[in-house]
Scaffold this active site. Sequence first.
Site, PDB file in Angstrom:
ATOM      1  N   ILE A   1      -6.365   9.008  -1.052  1.00  0.00           N
ATOM      2  CA  ILE A   1      -6.777   8.567   0.112  1.00  0.00           C
ATOM      3  C   ILE A   1      -5.869   7.513   1.151  1.00  0.00           C
ATOM      4  O   ILE A   1      -5.389   6.842  -0.011  1.00  0.00           O
ATOM      5  CB  ILE A   1      -8.548   8.655   0.414  1.00  0.00           C
ATOM      6  CG1 ILE A   1      -9.151   8.350   1.747  1.00  0.00           C
ATOM      7  CG2 ILE A   1      -8.619   6.636  -0.158  1.00  0.00           C
ATOM      8  CD1 ILE A   1     -10.112   8.307   1.778  1.00  0.00           C
TER       9      ILE A   1
ATOM     10  N   HIS B   1      -3.784   0.643  -6.200  1.00  0.00           N
ATOM     11  CA  HIS B   1      -4.189   1.517  -5.011  1.00  0.00           C
ATOM     12  C   HIS B   1      -5.405   0.631  -4.617  1.00  0.00           C
ATOM     13  O   HIS B   1      -5.615   0.821  -3.032  1.00  0.00           O
ATOM     14  CB  HIS B   1      -4.643   2.936  -5.028  1.00  0.00           C
ATOM     15  CG  HIS B   1      -4.483   3.328  -3.982  1.00  0.00           C
ATOM     16  ND1 HIS B   1      -5.814   4.478  -4.243  1.00  0.00           N
ATOM     17  CD2 HIS B   1      -4.044   3.523  -2.699  1.00  0.00           C
ATOM     18  CE1 HIS B   1      -5.328   4.831  -2.118  1.00  0.00           C
ATOM     19  NE2 HIS B   1      -4.357   4.249  -1.918  1.00  0.00           N
TER      20      HIS B   1
ATOM     21  N   HIS C   1       0.981  -1.599  -0.113  1.00  0.00           N
ATOM     22  CA  HIS C   1       0.289   0.112   0.067  1.00  0.00           C
ATOM     23  C   HIS C   1       0.587   1.433   0.008  1.00  0.00           C
ATOM     24  O   HIS C   1       0.700   1.537  -1.075  1.00  0.00           O
ATOM     25  CB  HIS C   1      -1.137  -0.187   1.290  1.00  0.00           C
ATOM     26  CG  HIS C   1      -2.220   1.426   1.156  1.00  0.00           C
ATOM     27  ND1 HIS C   1      -2.428   1.566   2.058  1.00  0.00           N
ATOM     28  CD2 HIS C   1      -2.059   1.648   0.414  1.00  0.00           C
ATOM     29  CE1 HIS C   1      -2.844   2.430   2.408  1.00  0.00           C
ATOM     30  NE2 HIS C   1      -3.497   2.822   0.840  1.00  0.00           N
TER      31      HIS C   1
ATOM     32  N   ASN D   1      -6.103  -0.997  -0.926  1.00  0.00           N
ATOM     33  CA  ASN D   1      -6.592   0.059   0.111  1.00  0.00           C
ATOM     34  C   ASN D   1      -8.673   0.312   0.405  1.00  0.00           C
ATOM     35  O   ASN D   1      -8.002  -0.125   1.190  1.00  0.00           O
ATOM     36  CB  ASN D   1      -6.877   1.605  -0.854  1.00  0.00           C
ATOM     37  CG  ASN D   1      -6.610   2.684  -0.258  1.00  0.00           C
ATOM     38  OD1 ASN D   1      -6.526   2.829   1.507  1.00  0.00           O
ATOM     39  ND2 ASN D   1      -8.200   3.190   0.031  1.00  0.00           N
TER      40      ASN D   1
ATOM     41  N   HIS E   1       1.724   4.905  -2.957  1.00  0.00           N
ATOM     42  CA  HIS E   1       1.587   6.232  -2.315  1.00  0.00           C
ATOM     43  C   HIS E   1       3.353   6.937  -2.548  1.00  0.00           C
ATOM     44  O   HIS E   1       3.185   8.312  -3.680  1.00  0.00           O
ATOM     45  CB  HIS E   1       1.478   5.995  -0.752  1.00  0.00           C
ATOM     46  CG  HIS E   1       0.087   6.721  -0.235  1.00  0.00           C
ATOM     47  ND1 HIS E   1      -0.945   7.246  -0.532  1.00  0.00           N
ATOM     48  CD2 HIS E   1      -0.842   4.856  -0.188  1.00  0.00           C
ATOM     49  CE1 HIS E   1      -2.318   7.164  -0.200  1.00  0.00           C
ATOM     50  NE2 HIS E   1      -2.518   5.234   0.443  1.00  0.00           N
TER      51      HIS E   1
END
Length: 859
Positions: free
Chosen positions: A859, A711, A520, A715, A525
Amino acid sequence: MLQGIVESLTGKKEDIEEGQRNKIKGKVVLMKKNVLDFNDLSASVLDRVHELVGQKVSLHLIKNNKLKGKVGKAAYLEKWITTIASLTPPEDTSYNVNFDWEEEIGVPGAFIIKNYHHSEFYLKTLTLENVPGHGPVHFICNSWVYPTDKYKTDRVFFTNKTYLPNETPAPLIPYREELMILRGDGNGQLQEWDRVYDYAYYNDLGDPDNGQDLARPVLGGSSEYPYPRRGRTGRPPTKTDPNSESRIPVLMSLNIYVPRDERFGHLKLSDFLGYGLKSIFQFLLPEFKDLCDSISNEFDSFEDALEIYEGGFKLPDGPLLKSVYDNIPLELLKDLLPVDGEGLFKFPMPNVIQEDKSTWRTDEEFTREMLAGVNPVIISRLQEFPPRSNLDPKVYGDQTSTITSNHIKNRLDGLTIDEAIKNNRIFILNHHDSLMPYLRRINATTTKTYASRTLLFLQNDGRLKPLAIELSLPHPDGDQFGAVSKVYTPAEDGIEGSIWQLAKAYMVVNDAGIHQLISHWLNTHAVIEPFVIATNRQLSVMHPIYKLLHPHFRETMNINAIARQILINGGGLLEATVFPGKYSLELSSVIYKNWAFPDQALPVDLVKRGMAVEDSNSPHGLRLLIEDYPYAVDGLEIWSAIKTWVEDYCNFYYTSDEKVQADTELQSWWNDLREKGHGDKKNEPWWPKMQTRKELIDSCTIIIWVASALHAAVNFGQYPYGGYMPNRPTVSRQFMPEPGSSEYDELKINPDKVFLRTITARLQTLIGIALIELLSRHSSDEIYLGKRDTPEWTTDVQTLEAFDKLGKKLGEIEERIIEMNNDEKWKNRVGPVNIPYTLMYPTSEDGLTGKGIPNSVSI
């Protein structure tokens, strides 16, 4: 009447009809600051005062002709004073503007805007309604415009036409060079109005000025701790360590610098995520601690653990609880502190226990989640037995697995081990090499855990069953002596069954930590932020690749900046809730050493993990070795749709490889990304050279895949699966009970109690659940794959047709996902817990849905 008074005060009323034929009517859509920030109503008053004294908002068209980009006369937004915007809900405001028109000058290609007001505003669009001989002209702006005294040069916005650098009309070339401003000069602390995209190391995670226990190593810029770059803020160094950047207080977290256009949209409830994370950290954390101190920091039974969803619990009264209500907006309270009529705080029921409270404990569900859960990107095919280690034997000794044929030979459905490996029937979830180098240090903290290897067998019906779990510790006499390992095999009853449940829990603790830190955080990110920065530094907004990629960077820098403040920092929420603790980010840096950009392509990743083989007769050119692998099945459909879209798009603008090579902005972008953004990897041979259309298409496909579908896959399943902590524990606090110990005796009598006292404690559970519940939500202003924020994002009809084709393809994929989820042939798509696999379902409603692919890591 009010407008008449204003006109009298500011000068003569214009003769509306005079010169009407020599005017171009325009409409500006913007959002005022006081609408977005209800705490700053003074902004509205001061802006009106500035209007009264002639300090207005002016616009100047830049003519797109041979007259060297002649700048037209100033035109002003009309009726600013009398146009009142709604605050609830916040909404756009439209203003008329009338420009002088000179026929010989041609179609405008850009405009300059000057804000002489007191406050900034968010400029969305300018539309010229009927340019003679052309029709409507659209300018898509989506940018904050601050007062002119905040800028060294004028703010310029271009039409929605797309130009390669060498095809840019000569009058616009000087304005295209605004990229120089966006790169900054590397000096000074950046302010909110600065539009600077620059790089920095992760040197702001630690807080050595508040104690050495909060000091953390600098990530990036060294061979020991390589890392992707983050956005520069320019804050001064700490007093204790000149190499570490000082931090801002938690209360000021929303003010951490990112370019203003990268901040969250207003529909996230005035920075919903920022408020939410700050609230958990500052307010809920002490309340949860008080609660756990007052009742017990342990769950005594699974029924006790279910109370936080079913019965709820009352937060202790006191000044801290009052601070929650005083400091968090009302709408947010409904999400952060969901209470029933009796004032009891409770979390939503996670999907994994909605239908049955114990099915999650079955071996079938345990293995299914490796293919269709929240971390389906680790499993690989076993290609040698016993499994070997890639750790340096000079440092770590012999780390070869101690799993023997005796452990597994009777569970292979009549096959020998060699036959099972040859027939692609044995798979492994391998967390051994990732964790072993750090395990001694991790276990010196309150964590007590293992490095794990889990072997699995593919049955004839497509389901996996576990064969064995190996749990390993560093040798007590030193790393060079290898590992001390024990192997556990499936059992259902008695003490053996209880030990098997614990062995699975230790493996899941490994998987949950690797998921959060690597699958993750690092692999979506962190690695995508350098692409965001490089794109804004080197590609003009007129550039086709900027237009292609920009939607996939929305709000990424903002969420990453807030993460550095509250989540991944020393002493932050991630360290508090995931087993590596203070070594979490350091561990991710070591694993980044093995990161390679081309491997992020889904087909490449599947082949590398041995989960697929190349096969020209199979869909997408790959044959999956586990046919019922929901992440891969749906992922390949999404990957293919993205790649087709990128091929259509890039081939339209680049008709030859020579055009790629001649594109100066594109070459600067790729060089900036390699040399600076992922600078610790700049000498790696695997970087595409960016000399061909294929390299461009492949690279852009990977970027979009990582930012959107990858993602989403890792997520939005966090709460459905991990919201019930016994299913996805993030911490283990004691080792496996050994025969003869009091813990072993208790395991015979009360196995559930021992299980719950081994995994995440109550306080960490409450914090962790509050966190992932927030991170698993879609905001109401989410923009999903195949969508754009405006239909006028480009003028090129062929591009719009290709984009429409992408949308239709994604709609077909949605229908196919529903169809497969309803087909009982595919046993891994729903499983015993009855959760249909929808993490690759492109669209979603807002909230906690377990589906939807947003365009970006937001997010």
